[in-house]
Design a protein around this motif. Structure first.
Motif, PDB file in Angstrom:
ATOM      1  N   ASN A   1       0.989  -1.567  -0.351  1.00  0.00           N
ATOM      2  CA  ASN A   1      -0.170  -0.129  -0.016  1.00  0.00           C
ATOM      3  C   ASN A   1       0.935   1.353  -0.071  1.00  0.00           C
ATOM      4  OD1 ASN A   1      -2.690  -1.251   0.004  1.00  0.00           O
ATOM      5  ND2 ASN A   1      -2.099  -2.194   2.480  1.00  0.00           N
ATOM      6  N   ARG A   2       1.834   0.971   0.726  1.00  0.00           N
ATOM      7  CA  ARG A   2       2.439   2.193   0.282  1.00  0.00           C
ATOM      8  C   ARG A   2       3.634   3.131  -0.345  1.00  0.00           C
ATOM      9  NH1 ARG A   2       8.318   3.613   4.066  1.00  0.00           N
ATOM     10  NH2 ARG A   2       8.685   4.994   3.416  1.00  0.00           N
ATOM     11  N   TYR A   3       3.523   1.810  -1.694  1.00  0.00           N
ATOM     12  CA  TYR A   3       3.972   2.409  -2.819  1.00  0.00           C
ATOM     13  C   TYR A   3       2.449   2.106  -3.710  1.00  0.00           C
ATOM     14  CZ  TYR A   3       7.974   1.457  -0.145  1.00  0.00           C
ATOM     15  OH  TYR A   3       8.669   1.286   1.130  1.00  0.00           O
ATOM     16  N   SER A   4       1.808   1.644  -3.843  1.00  0.00           N
ATOM     17  CA  SER A   4       0.946   1.376  -4.853  1.00  0.00           C
ATOM     18  C   SER A   4       0.845   0.174  -5.821  1.00  0.00           C
ATOM     19  CB  SER A   4       0.597   3.395  -5.304  1.00  0.00           C
ATOM     20  OG  SER A   4      -0.270   3.669  -4.775  1.00  0.00           O
TER      21      SER A   4
ATOM     22  N   LYS B   1       7.462   2.214 -16.195  1.00  0.00           N
ATOM     23  CA  LYS B   1       6.872   2.228 -14.977  1.00  0.00           C
ATOM     24  C   LYS B   1       6.996   2.862 -13.937  1.00  0.00           C
ATOM     25  CE  LYS B   1       4.333  -0.737 -11.503  1.00  0.00           C
ATOM     26  NZ  LYS B   1       4.445   0.004 -10.416  1.00  0.00           N
ATOM     27  N   THR B   2       5.981   3.297 -12.835  1.00  0.00           N
ATOM     28  CA  THR B   2       5.991   4.444 -11.818  1.00  0.00           C
ATOM     29  C   THR B   2       4.361   3.759 -11.003  1.00  0.00           C
ATOM     30  OG1 THR B   2       4.335   5.896 -12.932  1.00  0.00           O
ATOM     31  CG2 THR B   2       6.353   6.072 -13.645  1.00  0.00           C
ATOM     32  N   SER B   3       4.429   4.869  -9.985  1.00  0.00           N
ATOM     33  CA  SER B   3       3.488   4.450  -8.772  1.00  0.00           C
ATOM     34  C   SER B   3       3.628   6.060  -8.597  1.00  0.00           C
ATOM     35  CB  SER B   3       2.748   3.675  -7.907  1.00  0.00           C
ATOM     36  OG  SER B   3       4.256   3.966  -7.106  1.00  0.00           O
ATOM     37  N   ARG B   4       2.620   6.251  -7.265  1.00  0.00           N
ATOM     38  CA  ARG B   4       2.597   7.339  -7.129  1.00  0.00           C
ATOM     39  C   ARG B   4       3.313   8.177  -6.553  1.00  0.00           C
ATOM     40  NH1 ARG B   4       0.833   7.967  -1.331  1.00  0.00           N
ATOM     41  NH2 ARG B   4       0.650   6.155  -0.688  1.00  0.00           N
ATOM     42  N   ASN B   5       4.455   7.194  -5.949  1.00  0.00           N
ATOM     43  CA  ASN B   5       5.683   7.988  -5.178  1.00  0.00           C
ATOM     44  C   ASN B   5       7.088   6.704  -5.618  1.00  0.00           C
ATOM     45  OD1 ASN B   5       5.497   5.887  -3.976  1.00  0.00           O
ATOM     46  ND2 ASN B   5       4.906   6.413  -1.446  1.00  0.00           N
ATOM     47  N   THR B   6       6.828   6.595  -6.735  1.00  0.00           N
ATOM     48  CA  THR B   6       8.069   5.338  -7.198  1.00  0.00           C
ATOM     49  C   THR B   6       8.553   5.371  -8.275  1.00  0.00           C
ATOM     50  OG1 THR B   6       7.613   3.236  -7.568  1.00  0.00           O
ATOM     51  CG2 THR B   6       8.171   4.258  -5.604  1.00  0.00           C
ATOM     52  N   VAL B   7       9.363   5.440  -9.213  1.00  0.00           N
ATOM     53  CA  VAL B   7      10.402   5.352 -10.428  1.00  0.00           C
ATOM     54  C   VAL B   7      10.854   3.772 -10.771  1.00  0.00           C
ATOM     55  CG1 VAL B   7       9.756   7.832 -11.327  1.00  0.00           C
ATOM     56  CG2 VAL B   7      11.768   6.574 -10.400  1.00  0.00           C
TER      57      VAL B   7
ATOM     58  N   ARG C   1       1.731  13.634   1.405  1.00  0.00           N
ATOM     59  CA  ARG C   1       1.041  13.063   1.187  1.00  0.00           C
ATOM     60  C   ARG C   1       1.362  11.350   0.469  1.00  0.00           C
ATOM     61  NH1 ARG C   1      -0.489  16.003  -2.592  1.00  0.00           N
ATOM     62  NH2 ARG C   1       0.811  15.514  -4.627  1.00  0.00           N
ATOM     63  N   LEU C   2       2.512  11.542  -0.119  1.00  0.00           N
ATOM     64  CA  LEU C   2       3.627  11.022  -0.944  1.00  0.00           C
ATOM     65  C   LEU C   2       3.883   9.789  -0.145  1.00  0.00           C
ATOM     66  CD1 LEU C   2       5.228  12.676  -4.197  1.00  0.00           C
ATOM     67  CD2 LEU C   2       3.070  11.395  -3.611  1.00  0.00           C
ATOM     68  N   THR C   3       4.338  10.003   1.010  1.00  0.00           N
ATOM     69  CA  THR C   3       5.034   9.736   1.832  1.00  0.00           C
ATOM     70  C   THR C   3       4.294   8.389   2.842  1.00  0.00           C
ATOM     71  OG1 THR C   3       4.930  11.523   3.431  1.00  0.00           O
ATOM     72  CG2 THR C   3       7.418  10.288   1.542  1.00  0.00           C
ATOM     73  N   SER C   4       2.781   9.000   2.943  1.00  0.00           N
ATOM     74  CA  SER C   4       1.695   8.384   3.576  1.00  0.00           C
ATOM     75  C   SER C   4       1.366   6.904   2.288  1.00  0.00           C
ATOM     76  CB  SER C   4       1.122   9.256   4.040  1.00  0.00           C
ATOM     77  OG  SER C   4       1.959  10.337   4.928  1.00  0.00           O
ATOM     78  N   SER C   5       1.096   6.100   3.318  1.00  0.00           N
ATOM     79  CA  SER C   5       0.004   5.107   2.567  1.00  0.00           C
ATOM     80  C   SER C   5      -1.127   5.694   1.946  1.00  0.00           C
ATOM     81  CB  SER C   5      -0.400   4.367   3.557  1.00  0.00           C
ATOM     82  OG  SER C   5       0.963   3.047   3.679  1.00  0.00           O
ATOM     83  N   SER C   6      -1.971   5.455   0.732  1.00  0.00           N
ATOM     84  CA  SER C   6      -2.520   5.796   0.169  1.00  0.00           C
ATOM     85  C   SER C   6      -3.714   4.923   0.903  1.00  0.00           C
ATOM     86  CB  SER C   6      -2.514   5.166  -1.222  1.00  0.00           C
ATOM     87  OG  SER C   6      -1.837   4.105  -1.219  1.00  0.00           O
ATOM     88  N   ALA C   7      -5.402   4.869  -0.200  1.00  0.00           N
ATOM     89  CA  ALA C   7      -6.222   3.802   0.455  1.00  0.00           C
ATOM     90  C   ALA C   7      -5.491   2.452  -0.187  1.00  0.00           C
ATOM     91  CB  ALA C   7      -7.694   4.487  -0.536  1.00  0.00           C
TER      92      ALA C   7
END
Length: 915
Positions: free
Chosen positions: A436-439, A737-743, A791-797
């Protein structure tokens, strides 16, 4: 790959993961130190310290050089004597020549050692000065390992004996690496990627006579113990099999003076040829060249190239054939300027004249596919010219009929979902573990797969379960224990088939650690284990242990298949163009199916015909043929370089003081939860090859080192923006590939150290800019930036699990325990009637869920990134899914229209489907 000894670290150098990279860098450092020593100048230390440094470097290189032909153990010994004599000028000049030859690989030119022949007095064994002109073609060079304990005079005699058989028209040229022990032979095959063949002779020892403590760790303890077998024949057999396990690409030869006919019968299956040592070496020389020629052959590429040089009269399709419609044009000649003439000379729609038909290959294409099967360890290999998306659909259609049940990772590539829809199979989606942390998702635990199979068995549906489909490795680099998955599933369903999507894992066959987790290697290993003596007794003992256990207990123990019933049926699809050399859309299907001839061959042929063009691109097919040749002859070298480049990138990022402030490379600990890592090793490759081998041998999931997932949450920039606005638009750095806080950065066999350096340079520039920008922010801007970081370092939904199919698309067969398999095909085509569908905004979806009404997707809903389908046709919306979709930062969601909302079924549609 190996961590070099502490002595190197004491000199302030980095730890290495591959000996060849350490060796290359150490020669460069040695040249620099030698030149300074010869000049008698040292700006930062006394000359005595510089002399000690050079002496230490030579000591570090000494145990390594004996495993290469150039400069070789004897050549290196002469360099050491030059240093000891105090002739530092000549020593520096010789080291510079050697380093230049290694860096430019000029020593490979016709196998000559000419770059240093003058200063090293010819090395006694070196051939004559290179006579080829610059315009003359360079013959490919390779090295041959000889395993026998010899005196220096015997080594010299063997080299001269083989060299005297060389002819100017030989297609290849080679040099020898001679070692005296089985242990040294295994080390050599690990560190010297230029070895292409090995000649084992009878007289060799067990242990290395050299003190190579930093290298002996490359030989597993159990293998080292086995090699101490009491008889020569058994030692030869064990060594041959150990070498094959490490380097299946090596051609193995045996030379013996005793009972050659009997040994050929008993050991022939382990060797390409068996020779009598007393009958001369001409046959060996010719066989060495012939073995390389067999792998060097490219039947289809050669046929196409020959065709392109023949004049033809085209009274058929394809006006562009042999460039006719271009070279006679007044307006499109620039195509020839851009692409070159040869690509058009090779264009044809003919399947004759030395060419072949992809749909019914009988000539060079068939041969090319057979060579690919040998290189990749499959029983059959098929070329595909429109990508692995099509390859997946071919396999699915070949193995499944309407009503069959298939287990599939819900996060797999969309081609699997569409293939299942076309096949009409009942689909049971499997849930991967969430991050979840990295979506992003990881992989599907074996416990999840077993639980679904056991549930289907309880429901009386196990006979309909035909296939398990999983992605190995995942986009983010999570790799399965393929053997374990196959074995435990076969313990429940003995004739189950497996489709492993290895679109991004085709290179793995050519690395000794990666290989064990590939589909084809695992299939062969499982089949061999089921056939070995004693497997029946082991299974009987296991059956007694599990007798009476319920399904919950079976989930917690390792299951064993019945060797009398289990059939190994494994398929792998690979995007050759993604990880090896091929033109775009070049892919392969590899098959290791014991029942292929009896059960699948006809349906596979029909599926292949269904999805394959009758006018395939011959350039793609030729590139697959050439790409196979490259993988077979230098895949080991290229993949080692790929992995080392990835580790260099990790070190450069994580050890940079400014980059560490804003980003870091995610580790195995962060991407694979502890319950799936019984070895407990957090960074396997970074802590040494032994730890990597331990983790890859024990853990349920491991991480591909060539995938570098960069966590950028602390920058306050989301992954998609970082990719597009920063990396691609400004600096031309291409990633996927990317996620909300990774590449995700992926090294491949085309990655160079310069490209790694460029990426590090770009990241440092971006970090400096961000640092300056933050320093100049106003209080309001600083608050906005900090909110973005939070927002980016907290777990998303939480990432949603598969919510289930609506009952209208489930089977209503009265089973005591309903199963979750749904009919995707019926759900998909129901949406073709617009009157049965409507659009709902996210708020309207919430309202219907609040009212207790079912909301069912009429299409696939796939966010990019992360790229997995959150909803499939017939699947019910859940609050978890709606919350997750709302939390996405990505602007691209396939299946969602911002102006209309989500396409869902009307109540009437669900009534019709349920009726």
């Amino acid at each position: 790959m190996v961590k070099v000894s502490p002595q190197v670290l004491r000199h302030g150098l980095r730890a290495y993961n591959s000996v060849w990279q350490y060796r290359a860098d150490e020669w460069c450092r040695l040249e620099e130190a030698a030149v300074r020593l010869a000049g008698g100048v040292s700006t930062d230390r006394p000359l005595s310290m510089l002399t000690e440094t050079v002496e230490a470097m030579l000591a570090q290189l000494q145990p390594v050089e004996r495993y290469w032909a150039f400069p070789g153990a004897r050549g290196f010994a002469r360099i050491q004597r030059l240093f000891a004599s105090g002739d530092h000028a000549r020593f520096a000049r010789t080291v510079a020549q050697v380093n230049r030859a290694l860096t430019t690989e000029s020593y490979r030119h016709d196998g000559t050692l000419a770059p240093v022949s003058g200063d090293l007095e010819g090395l006694d064994d070196a051939p004559a000065e290179h006579e080829a002109t610059e315009d003359a073609p360079t013959r490919p060079y390779f090295e041959v390992l000889v395993v026998e304990a010899m005196t220096e005079a015997q080594e010299r005699a063997l080299r001269r004996e083989l060299r005297r058989w060389r002819r100017p028209d030989d297609q290849f040229v080679y040099e020898l690496v001679i070692v005296g022990s089985a242990e040294d032979a295994l080390i050599a095959t690990r560190v010297n990627v230029g070895l292409q063949a090995c000649v084992i002779r009878r007289q060799f020892t067990h242990r290395s006579g050299q003190h190579a403590s930093s290298l002996t760790s490359l030989v597993a303890a159990d293998v080292a113990a086995d090699l101490a077998a009491p008889t020569t024949e058994e030692r030869v057999r064990l060594l041959a099999r150990a070498l094959t396990e490490t380097r299946p690409d090596l051609d193995l030869y045996l030379m013996t003076e005793i009972e050659v006919e009997g040994l050929a019968g008993r050991l022939g299956q382990d060797f390409r040829r068996v020779f009598h040592a007393g009958e001369g070496s001409l046959d060996l020389h010719l066989s060495l060249l012939d073995g390389i020629a067999a792998r060097y052959r490219t039947p289809f590429f050669s046929a196409l190239r020959e065709y392109s040089h023949r004049p033809t009269g085209v009274f058929h399709a394809l006006p562009i054939s042999q460039g006719k419609s271009i070279i006679n044009s007044h307006w499109i000649r620039d195509m020839v300027d851009f692409y070159g003439l040869d690509v058009f000379l090779a264009e044809t729609s003919a399947t004759c004249g030395g060419l072949d038909s992809l749909l019914e290959p009988t000539g060079p294409l068939r041969e090319a596919q057979q060579l690919a099967a040998k290189a990749f360890g499959s029983r059959q290999t098929y070329f595909v010219t429109n990508g692995t998306s099509t390859a997946n659909k071919i396999v699915v259609q070949a193995l499944l009929a309407p009503g069959d049940i298939v287990l599939v990772d819900r996060n797999c590539h969309q081609s699997h979902h569409y293939g299942l829809m076309l096949a009409g199979a009942q689909v049971t989606y499997l849930d991967a573990y969430p991050l979840n942390r990295y979506s992003m998702y990881g992989a599907v635990p074996i416990r999840e797969i077993k639980a679904r199979l056991l549930a289907l068995r309880r429901a009386g549906k196990l006979d309909r379960v035909k296939l398990v489909m999983l992605t190995n490795c995942t986009f983010d680099g999570v790799v399965y224990d393929v053997e374990r998955v196959i074995e435990e599933c076969l313990a429940i369903k003995p004739d189950l088939a497996f489709l492993w999507d290895e679109a991004w894992f085709g290179f793995a066959r050519f690395h000794h650690v990666y290989r064990r987790r590939t589909a084809m290697h695992a299939a062969a290993a499982v089949r061999e284990r089921l056939r070995r003596p004693g497997s029946r007794e082991d299974y009987d003992h296991y059956a007694e242990e599990i007798a009476g256990l319920d399904d919950d207990a079976l989930l917690d123990r390792r299951l064993m298949p019945d060797p009398a019933r289990a059939r190994v049926r494994v398929y792998a699809t690979q995007s050759t163009h993604k990880t090896l050399t091929s033109l775009r859309q070049g892919s392969m299907i590899h098959v290791f199916d014991q029942d292929f001839d009896q059960k699948v061959e006809e349906t596979f042929h029909e599926a292949y015909m269904t999805h394959t063009s009758t006018s395939p691109n011959y350039q793609i097919l030729a590139s697959l043929d050439v790409g196979r040749r490259q993988a077979a002859l230098e895949g080991v070298e290229l993949v080692q370089r790929q992995v080392e480049n990835a580790m260099q990138l990790r070190d450069a990022i994580d050890n940079h003081p400014l980059l560490r402030k804003y980003m870091h490379c995610l580790t195995t600990v962060e991407l694979i939860p502890g319950q799936f890592r019984p070895a407990g090793i957090g960074q396997p490759l970074r802590s040494g090859l032994h730890n990597m081998e331990t983790a890859w041998g024990q853990d349920e999931f491991v991480l591909d080192p060539s995938r570098v997932t960069l966590y950028i949450g602390a920058t306050g920039i989301d992954g998609d923006t970082f990719k597009r606005a920063e990396l691609m638009d400004r600096y031309g750095v291409q990633i996927n590939k990317t996620s909300r806080n990774t590449v995700l950065f992926m090294t491949n066999i085309g990655t160079t150290r310069s490209s790694v350096a460029y990426l590090v340079e770009v990241l440092v520039k971006l970090a400096h800019e961000l640092d300056d920008r933050i320093a100049d922010m106003s209080l309001t801007e600083r608050a906005m930036h900090e909110n973005a970081v939070v927002r980016l370092t907290s777990s998303s939904a939480p990432l949603p699990d598969f919510s289930g199919f609506h009952p209208a698309f489930l089977e209503n067969d009265g089973a005591a325990e309903p199963t979750p398999d749904g009919d995707v095909r019926r759900a998909f085509f129901l949406a073709y009637d617009d009157n049965l569908c409507e659009y709902l905004t996210p708020d309207e979806v919430d309202e219907k869920l609040d009212a207790g009404d079912a909301v069912v997707s009429a299409t696939f809903v796939t966010p990019y990134p992360p790229g997995f389908p959150v909803l499939v046709p017939g699947q019910m919306f859940s609050r978890q899914i709606v919350s997750f979709l709302r939390s996405l930062d990505t602007p691209e969601v396939h299946g969602y229209r911002p102006e209309l909302g989500y396409r869902v079924y009307t109540t009437k549609a669900l009534e019709i489907a349920g009726g």
